[in-house]
Motif scaffolding. Structure first.
Motif, PDB file in Angstrom:
ATOM      1  N   GLU A 138      41.414  34.357  35.775  1.00 42.28           N
ATOM      2  CA  GLU A 138      42.784  34.136  35.312  1.00 42.28           C
ATOM      3  C   GLU A 138      42.796  33.519  33.906  1.00 42.28           C
ATOM      4  O   GLU A 138      43.605  33.908  33.057  1.00 42.28           O
ATOM      5  CB  GLU A 138      43.524  33.235  36.294  1.00 42.28           C
ATOM      6  CG  GLU A 138      45.007  33.111  35.976  1.00 42.28           C
ATOM      7  CD  GLU A 138      45.751  32.326  37.045  1.00 42.28           C
ATOM      8  OE1 GLU A 138      46.584  31.499  36.653  1.00 42.28           O
ATOM      9  OE2 GLU A 138      45.492  32.550  38.240  1.00 42.28           O
TER      10      GLU A 138
ATOM     11  N   VAL B 271      41.894  36.295  31.411  1.00 42.97           N
ATOM     12  CA  VAL B 271      43.017  37.217  31.224  1.00 42.97           C
ATOM     13  C   VAL B 271      44.109  36.561  30.382  1.00 42.97           C
ATOM     14  O   VAL B 271      44.674  37.174  29.478  1.00 42.97           O
ATOM     15  CB  VAL B 271      43.557  37.707  32.588  1.00 42.97           C
ATOM     16  CG1 VAL B 271      44.876  38.447  32.421  1.00 42.97           C
ATOM     17  CG2 VAL B 271      42.525  38.585  33.280  1.00 42.97           C
ATOM     18  N   ASP B 272      44.412  35.279  30.652  1.00 40.55           N
ATOM     19  CA  ASP B 272      45.430  34.565  29.866  1.00 40.55           C
ATOM     20  C   ASP B 272      45.023  34.453  28.402  1.00 40.55           C
ATOM     21  O   ASP B 272      45.856  34.615  27.500  1.00 40.55           O
ATOM     22  CB  ASP B 272      45.675  33.166  30.443  1.00 40.55           C
ATOM     23  CG  ASP B 272      46.500  33.187  31.710  1.00 40.55           C
ATOM     24  OD1 ASP B 272      47.147  34.232  31.993  1.00 40.55           O
ATOM     25  OD2 ASP B 272      46.496  32.169  32.424  1.00 40.55           O
TER      26      ASP B 272
END
Length: 190
Positions: free
Chosen positions: A58, A61-62
């Protein structure tokens, strides 16, 4: 074909083309348009963040999403007459130094900025979709009338068949010249 290496292509130069094939002579003529003027970029350096490996998918991806959102570069130029222009972005670096690991690049390998001719005086592209660190050139080409006519009449279907524009005598085609201005930016590590 021009056999020497001393050819200078300047604004308002007239070029003529003659092709002889099976006794048929096709000719065309074009004039070099004025160059693009006033080209500038909204940023000259794009800093790529390091991916937070070890912080989870995560976070990675951020980081990529945030980078892509702030990686837009706007090219602006003078266009008081609303002429047509198109833009090309290409690397001028000799070595390829990938920005992200292969799987990340593969995820958006089909994302490319491709400029169609525009009457606008600016275009925005996502430098974050480029694959390599290094120096890039942005070339904005001023298109002459022959090429503009080709783009203005490129759509047709079976209900509206018409002959495409052509400035070639005794054949079909467009013989054209462009003139450009360049600006540069760098993609570097943060």
């Amino acid at each position: 074909y021009y056999p020497d290496d001393d050819l200078m292509v300047l604004t308002n130069d007239v070029f003529r083309l003659e092709v002889v094939h099976n006794g048929i002579i096709a000719t065309a003529e074009t004039t070099v348009p004025t160059p693009t003027t006033g080209l500038s970029l909204s940023q000259d350096t794009l800093k790529v963040p390091r991916l937070p490996f070890g912080s989870g998918m995560e976070a990675i991806v951020d980081t990529i999403r945030n980078f892509l959102m702030r990686s837009s570069i706007e090219a602006t130029w003078d266009n008081p007459d609303e002429d047509l222009y198109f833009m090309v972005v290409e690397s001028v670096s000799d070595a390829i130094d990938p920005i992200f690991p292969g799987p990340v690049i593969d995820a958006w390998s089909n994302v490319r900025f491709v400029s169609e001719p525009t009457e606008a005086s600016s275009l925005v592209f996502l430098a974050g979709t480029l694959e390599s660190f290094g120096r890039y050139v942005v070339k904005v080409y001023h298109i002459n009338e022959e090429y503009a006519a080709l783009y203005e009449n490129r759509e047709q279907d079976s209900r509206d068949l018409n002959e495409p524009p052509s400035n070639v005598q005794n054949a079909l085609g467009v013989f054209s010249a462009f003139n450009s201005q360049e600006a540069y930016f760098e993609v570097v590590r943060e």
